[in-house]
Write a protein that holds these residues in place. Structure first.
Motif: not given
Length: 304
Positions: A175-189
């Motif tokens: 699902k994260l491939i829709s993001r231009k970049f990753i935020q730290a909170q994205d990895l909490a799960h």
């Protein structure tokens, strides 16, 4: 009319693909490099490359000088090595330890080329994953350590080899491939897949997650880069890896990658050596060879 510095500059310009990067490689300012090229063009009364092209497009005259550089510069380096042997009788020992799991791919070609140039230097290679390589370097058990985690130690100096971006590898269905970049909170799960080393030696944690006070849902380890990418591709987790280590897999569309943060996380790879060996001819040549091989074989790296 044509000097060695001109050939080195044009060669760096071709390999780097930009004036900014080429200037860093030959240790000049961009202005000084531009002036040097303009001076040579004035002497030759012709242009050597077409301005404002990316990658840089060389003229016929520029291509002819690059051919000359490819012939002459290796001959100069070989002669310098021969003279160093005759002058100093350098034999020496080069016991290397790698403190970076993804470094084998580019280090092997470096070692192969170095062996051809310095067959009399005794070489050995070991992994630094099961012991502390920097104390061993300080004791004299090792002669060089490849690391991205420099520690202040008496008698040890760090030579930067190149800088690289640490990016997040994702499954093509994530699902994260829709993001231009990753935020730290994205990895909490997310389940984060790493090499089996302490978190304080992983840039994902020290430079991205910990400053944001974020912990991943779970951590899984794997010994090899290929194993990590197989797990990522099958949706078992995500992994932060050097951009150059992912290049082949991205080209084959095995996984996708996204920057860590809006500005990205850039790291530097170093060669740690003892200060008393810093000027040894074979050590100087090994470090020069390592940089040359790195920039000719790896994608996405920068001068450090």
């Amino acid at each position: 009319m044509i000097e060695l510095r001109h050939l080195k500059t044009l060669s760096a310009l071709r390999d780097a693909g930009s004036l900014v990067e080429a200037a860093e490689r030959v240790h000049l300012t961009q202005s000084a490099l531009s002036h040097q090229i303009k001076d040579l063009e004035d002497r030759l009364n012709c242009s050597l490359f077409i301005r404002k092209t990316k990658p840089i497009c060389f003229t016929s005259a520029g291509q002819r000088l690059l051919t000359l550089a490819d012939d002459v510069l290796p001959m100069i380096r070989n002669s310098e090595r021969d003279i160093a042997r005759l002058a100093g009788g350098e034999t020496g020992r080069l016991n290397i330890s790698i403190d970076c799991h993804s470094c084998f791919d580019w280090l092997m070609p470096t070692i192969d080329r170095f062996r051809q140039n310095w067959p009399e230097v005794e070489m050995d290679l070991s992994s630094g994953f099961t012991f502390q390589p920097l104390p061993a370097l300080a004791r004299g058990d090792l002669d060089l350590v490849i690391t991205s985690d420099p520690e202040e130690r008496n008698g040890i100096t760090y030579i930067p080899l190149f800088s690289y971006e640490s990016v997040l590898a994702l499954s093509k269905r994530h699902k994260l491939i829709s993001r231009k970049f990753i935020q730290a909170q994205d990895l909490a799960h997310e389940t984060v897949i790493t090499y089996p080393v302490d978190q304080n030696r992983l840039d994902l944690f020290t430079r991205f997650l910990e400053p944001a006070s974020v912990e991943p849902h779970a951590i899984r380890t794997a010994e090899l880069t290929l194993m990590i990418l197989q797990l990522v591709a099958s949706g078992r987790g995500v992994a932060a890896l050097p951009n150059w280590a992912l290049h082949e897999y991205l080209q084959r569309e095995y996984v996708v990658a996204r920057p860590l943060g809006e500005k990205g996380v850039w790291c530097t790879l170093y060669a740690a050596i003892r200060k008393d060996q810093k000027n040894a001819e074979f050590m100087v040549d090994f470090l020069s060879t390592a940089k040359e091989v790195s920039f000719s074989t790896l994608t996405g790296i920068k001068s450090a």
